[in-house]
Motif scaffolding. Structure first.
Motif, mmCIF file in Angstrom:
data_model
loop_
_atom_site.group_PDB
_atom_site.id
_atom_site.type_symbol
_atom_site.label_atom_id
_atom_site.label_comp_id
_atom_site.label_asym_id
_atom_site.label_seq_id
_atom_site.Cartn_x
_atom_site.Cartn_y
_atom_site.Cartn_z
ATOM 1 N N GLN A 175 0.837 -1.199 0.000
ATOM 2 C CA GLN A 175 0.000 0.000 0.000
ATOM 3 C C GLN A 175 0.875 1.254 0.000
ATOM 4 O O GLN A 175 0.585 2.218 -0.709
ATOM 5 C CB GLN A 175 -0.938 0.001 1.217
ATOM 6 C CG GLN A 175 -1.800 1.230 1.348
ATOM 7 C CD GLN A 175 -2.793 1.369 0.217
ATOM 8 O OE1 GLN A 175 -3.232 0.388 -0.374
ATOM 9 N NE2 GLN A 175 -3.159 2.594 -0.091
ATOM 10 N N GLU A 226 0.943 4.268 -2.750
ATOM 11 C CA GLU A 226 0.763 5.666 -2.331
ATOM 12 C C GLU A 226 1.958 6.528 -2.732
ATOM 13 O O GLU A 226 1.793 7.693 -3.092
ATOM 14 C CB GLU A 226 0.535 5.747 -0.815
ATOM 15 C CG GLU A 226 -0.791 5.214 -0.355
ATOM 16 C CD GLU A 226 -1.972 6.067 -0.793
ATOM 17 O OE1 GLU A 226 -1.810 7.268 -1.069
ATOM 18 O OE2 GLU A 226 -3.084 5.509 -0.854
ATOM 19 N N ARG A 269 -1.781 11.763 0.753
ATOM 20 C CA ARG A 269 -0.964 10.607 0.361
ATOM 21 C C ARG A 269 0.212 10.413 1.320
ATOM 22 O O ARG A 269 0.569 9.283 1.658
ATOM 23 C CB ARG A 269 -0.476 10.754 -1.073
ATOM 24 C CG ARG A 269 -1.596 10.613 -2.078
ATOM 25 C CD ARG A 269 -1.036 10.267 -3.427
ATOM 26 N NE ARG A 269 -2.065 10.214 -4.423
ATOM 27 C CZ ARG A 269 -2.680 9.103 -4.791
ATOM 28 N NH1 ARG A 269 -2.374 7.971 -4.218
ATOM 29 N NH2 ARG A 269 -3.596 9.123 -5.733
ATOM 30 N N ASN A 291 -1.077 8.732 4.296
ATOM 31 C CA ASN A 291 -1.317 7.313 4.008
ATOM 32 C C ASN A 291 -0.017 6.508 3.979
ATOM 33 O O ASN A 291 0.024 5.368 4.456
ATOM 34 C CB ASN A 291 -2.061 7.142 2.691
ATOM 35 C CG ASN A 291 -3.478 7.660 2.765
ATOM 36 O OD1 ASN A 291 -4.031 7.837 3.839
ATOM 37 N ND2 ASN A 291 -4.055 7.921 1.607
ATOM 38 N N VAL A 292 1.051 7.088 3.421
ATOM 39 C CA VAL A 292 2.346 6.406 3.393
ATOM 40 C C VAL A 292 2.837 6.194 4.824
ATOM 41 O O VAL A 292 3.283 5.104 5.191
ATOM 42 C CB VAL A 292 3.384 7.203 2.576
ATOM 43 C CG1 VAL A 292 4.786 6.654 2.781
ATOM 44 C CG2 VAL A 292 3.030 7.208 1.105
ATOM 45 N N SER A 320 0.845 3.470 6.423
ATOM 46 C CA SER A 320 1.147 2.160 5.848
ATOM 47 C C SER A 320 2.483 1.611 6.333
ATOM 48 O O SER A 320 2.649 0.408 6.482
ATOM 49 C CB SER A 320 1.172 2.225 4.321
ATOM 50 O OG SER A 320 -0.094 2.547 3.825
#
Length: 134
Positions: A100, A104, A120, A123-124, A127
């Protein structure tokens, strides 16, 4: 005869150690290196989101950010398959998802909108279980 068994066990122990180091330890250390390189790149290129300067020319730091994000994404995707299956399960159990994060990072490398890029980046970090403070 006793010397033979000692020699044989020493060779077997050395071979087992070599296999563990080659197929378990190296990929795990490489994964951690890539993970922290991605974190470092996120901090280093934090202000390099907008692709163009006010005069319309391309920003060099934004192009470097795009390249660094793509490189880290490709490295994360490539090393994931080399990780031992027990370590992949451990990552899954700890809610760490390199696949993921890789997707991203690719999305981030193509992003020029600041709001979308910050989403993003968040999100990184989630993850890869990186600190949200940076």
């Amino acid at each position: 005869m006793e010397q033979f068994w000692i020699t044989l066990l020493s060779i077997a122990a050395g071979a087992i150690g070599y296999l563990i180091a080659t197929f378990w330890v190296r990929p795990i250390l490489r994964y951690r290196e890539i993970k922290y390189q991605a974190a470092s790149d996120l901090v280093y290129f934090a202000n390099a989101i907008e692709l163009q300067k006010l005069d319309g020319s391309l920003r060099e730091d934004a192009l470097s950010r795009m390249e660094a994000n793509r490189r880290c994404a490709a490295d994360l995707a490539a090393i994931y398959d080399d990780l031992p299956c027990w370590y992949r399960r451990w990552l899954h159990r700890c809610k760490e998802d390199p696949k993921q994060a890789s997707s991203e990072l690719i999305g981030l490398s193509n992003e020029s909108d600041i709001k979308e890029a910050k989403g993003r980046i968040k999100n990184v970090k989630e993850s890869l279980r990186l600190s949200q403070k940076t």
